[in-house]
Design a protein around this motif. Sequence first.
Motif, PDB file in Angstrom:
ATOM      1  N   PRO A  33       3.916   6.464   2.901  1.00  0.00           N
ATOM      2  CA  PRO A  33       5.093   7.062   2.265  1.00  0.00           C
ATOM      3  C   PRO A  33       6.385   6.481   2.837  1.00  0.00           C
ATOM      4  O   PRO A  33       6.464   6.178   4.032  1.00  0.00           O
ATOM      5  CB  PRO A  33       4.966   8.553   2.621  1.00  0.00           C
ATOM      6  CG  PRO A  33       3.533   8.749   2.985  1.00  0.00           C
ATOM      7  CD  PRO A  33       3.060   7.469   3.568  1.00  0.00           C
ATOM      8  N   TYR A  82       0.855  -1.196   0.000  1.00  0.00           N
ATOM      9  CA  TYR A  82       0.000   0.000   0.000  1.00  0.00           C
ATOM     10  C   TYR A  82       0.893   1.250   0.000  1.00  0.00           C
ATOM     11  O   TYR A  82       0.751   2.133   0.854  1.00  0.00           O
ATOM     12  CB  TYR A  82      -0.913  -0.004   1.219  1.00  0.00           C
ATOM     13  CG  TYR A  82      -1.927  -1.132   1.242  1.00  0.00           C
ATOM     14  CD1 TYR A  82      -3.102  -1.053   0.485  1.00  0.00           C
ATOM     15  CD2 TYR A  82      -1.709  -2.274   1.996  1.00  0.00           C
ATOM     16  CE1 TYR A  82      -4.036  -2.083   0.505  1.00  0.00           C
ATOM     17  CE2 TYR A  82      -2.632  -3.318   2.019  1.00  0.00           C
ATOM     18  CZ  TYR A  82      -3.794  -3.212   1.266  1.00  0.00           C
ATOM     19  OH  TYR A  82      -4.726  -4.236   1.284  1.00  0.00           O
ATOM     20  N   ASP A 132       0.995   3.840  -1.718  1.00  0.00           N
ATOM     21  CA  ASP A 132       0.365   5.152  -1.859  1.00  0.00           C
ATOM     22  C   ASP A 132      -0.161   5.673  -0.523  1.00  0.00           C
ATOM     23  O   ASP A 132      -0.381   6.880  -0.360  1.00  0.00           O
ATOM     24  CB  ASP A 132      -0.788   5.078  -2.878  1.00  0.00           C
ATOM     25  CG  ASP A 132      -1.822   4.028  -2.514  1.00  0.00           C
ATOM     26  OD1 ASP A 132      -1.434   2.977  -1.958  1.00  0.00           O
ATOM     27  OD2 ASP A 132      -3.018   4.245  -2.790  1.00  0.00           O
TER      28      ASP A 132
END
Length: 416
Positions: A152, A147, A149
Amino acid sequence: MTALLLHDQHYSLDHEAFLSTLSNTENLLIIQDLDGVCMGLVKDPLTRKIDPGYIRATRKFKDHFFVLTNGEHEGRRGVNRIVERAFRNVEAKDETSYLPGLAAGGVQWQTDNGQISHPGVSQAELDFLGTVPDLIGQCLGQFFTKYADIFPAELQPELIHASVLDNLVSPTANLNVLAEYLGDRLEIYQDLQRTMETLMNDLLEKAGQQGLDNSFFVHYAPNLGRNNVGKEIVRFATAKDSGTTDFQFMVRGAVKEAGVLVLLNYYYAQRTGHYPLGETFNARQAPQNHEELLQLVQDNFDPQLMPLIVGVGDTVTSHTEGDQVRRGGSDRLFLQLVQDIGKWAKSGNLVVYIDSSQGELKNRIPLKLGTINDQTQVIEGITDPADPLQINVAFPGGFEQYTALFQQAAADRSGT
């Protein structure tokens, strides 16, 4: 009509009677959980705080007070560091003393001067446990990549640092910070819970491949009780409940109910000079089910010498799924054993529940109060009507309400 004794009451708010019991009972054994009971529940365990006045109060119950926790005494995230910070903050480090009793579910013993041992745990087991924190961190890193996105790269080390508890004998994935970070992304958080569950099962398999197939188990907190083969059941999150947040890889036999027998054995020895279960008895030698634990008490302990045991916890659950009731919580089984020992020995044992729903976590159900016959009472608790566990005394005000009474009892007990 004669008033019911405390051990016959249900969700009693008669704190004056409880205060009198703690203050005046000579043959008394307090067995108490920590997180949520004497300090607030927080998302990041490193931010926990404890009142030095409470620590001072425990000293006045010397040999009558012991902790029983799934956390640990030692290490960077251990309770000892919290205690040391508490006294450092009041510039009284020379007063520092530690909380005596059992941690890591019952396999980490500590005296009040901070001497620690791990009865029954082998070096091979300690070595394997030492590899687990890194494996949890690697697994979280892979999840974050999945994941990318949402997580970060620059935040990932910080999130892993907050979520991997590098405890010596109970390494843990603590998802509190991640649950808050994900917010309302429920499906992703549930995927994270499933990922941690899979990792824990993989670790058990890996241990077995190294000849440690009967060495470990996984504790989920909070949970939905145990399935038909004795494994704890993950409580997956809902929109209102973060469910299981702690995935603890623990030493087999390190369960709180076994710890009750270790503490009782020690208590008898301090008072009589004789260990009913032997001087070297430890949690790993205890039976693994309630009936056998209770039978071991009945076969070895003189009921005439049995103390009034006060079991104090905050994690008890009762969850209905269709026509099935799932009863769990990391304090449930040790409180149940305290209750049933009291019934057998007629010693008046008490089960005390601390409402920890005021903390930062959102997986605790608050007690509901109401007025009946001009008296404030608990009108909705945390168990179901058929639950064999009966809460005798409740503290709706949480750990602050309980620790204030505890300190008063300590002062009364010492005559100051």
